[in-house]
Design a protein around this motif. Sequence first.
Motif, PDB file in Angstrom:
ATOM      1  N   ARG A 154       0.874  -1.169   0.000  1.00  0.00           N
ATOM      2  CA  ARG A 154       0.000   0.000   0.000  1.00  0.00           C
ATOM      3  C   ARG A 154       0.912   1.220   0.000  1.00  0.00           C
ATOM      4  N   SER A 168      -0.816  -8.254  -3.588  1.00  0.00           N
ATOM      5  CA  SER A 168      -1.572  -7.150  -4.165  1.00  0.00           C
ATOM      6  C   SER A 168      -0.817  -5.829  -4.069  1.00  0.00           C
ATOM      7  N   GLU A 170      -1.717  -1.665  -3.938  1.00  0.00           N
ATOM      8  CA  GLU A 170      -2.661  -0.562  -3.847  1.00  0.00           C
ATOM      9  C   GLU A 170      -1.839   0.719  -3.813  1.00  0.00           C
ATOM     10  N   LYS A 186      -4.651  -2.059  -7.558  1.00  0.00           N
ATOM     11  CA  LYS A 186      -5.555  -0.923  -7.506  1.00  0.00           C
ATOM     12  C   LYS A 186      -4.684   0.328  -7.539  1.00  0.00           C
TER      13      LYS A 186
END
Length: 398
Positions: A154, A168, A170, A186
């Motif tokens: 993130r 992932s 982000e 994202k």
Amino acid sequence: MKTFNKLFGALIFFALNPLSGITQTEENSSSNEIRHTELQISILPYVGTNGTNSGNYINGFSFNLLGGYSAGTSKLELAGLFNINRFDMQSVQMAGLFNQVGGKVTGVQFAGLVNTALDSVKAVQGAGLVNFTAASLEGAQLAGLINFTGQSIRGFQGAGIVNYAGNSLEGVQAAGLVNFARGEVKGTQLAGLINFTSKDIQGAQIAGILNFAKNVEGTQIGLINYSDSITGVPIGLLSIIKNGYHTFEISTNEILPLNLAFRTGMRSFYNILFAGIRPENTEFTTWSFGYGIGSSPRLGRKTFLNVELTSEQLNRGNVEALNLINRFYIGFDFQAANKFGVFVGPTINYRLYENSYDQHPDLFLYNNFKLISEKTYRYNSDLSGQFWFGFRAGIRFF
């Protein structure tokens, strides 16, 4: 995935940290409890105010002439060459060569060469060469060469060569060459060569060569774009959308009676690769090859509008001189049956060619089409242009 990340991460960690064995040796050989002290001053590991028990002290401040070794840091650690913490580091850690933390980093790591953390990072890693964290990142990694995060991110990764996210992402990945994410994205991936995620992306991929993703909710901009599906517009020389728009076309026009074309992308924006031929009873064959872009909005249940720009090189025998036929086409596409359509429409044509070459093929060999205008460029007398109206018609499959 976890096994791959651990193995790959371990290889990088031990390759970049030749003194990493110190941590394990101290941990295995000493059963002393962890202590806290406000200040450590040292020259090298075990040569300082904490002596041979330096690996059992968590220091508030640690100032190391060459290198320092401790259980952890809670406020500030500075070293001329390297810092090694067995467990967690909080606040600030700076070294001329490398920083190594066996636990979590909550704060800032700056190193001339390498930063490593065997757990998560919350805040910033900045290194001249490589940043490595085995677990997750919340914050930023900035490296001259490579950023590696074993789990999710993130925040931001910026590297001169490669960014890697083991799960992932982000946020943003920006790399000179390659961005790689093993999980969903994202945000945005920006790369000089390649962006890759094996999962879905919500956001944008922008690359000099290739963008690759599963399902894209956003856009892809690159020389080559690939995805299973996309909700936005893929922009590039060639966009391959698995569940997108793909057609094979057979057509005719005022110059070449037989043309084959392949369209790929989305109806909102697609790429066209095509070639044509004109059979003649001569020594040399007249043929062409070209590229174009287009859009095909729906007009009715079975009717679509085609708006296309194309450019093709027209040749007689070998490619000897510039002879570009540039077309603007507006036509109608009627889907007569499943995976079968017919189309027709007018074209506006402009030919740009080298007038010093006298073996260009004739334009209108089988019909009575006429040129509307013709001129020679003032700034380059070897180039001429011709303008006329024409047509395209044919059938499409798939």
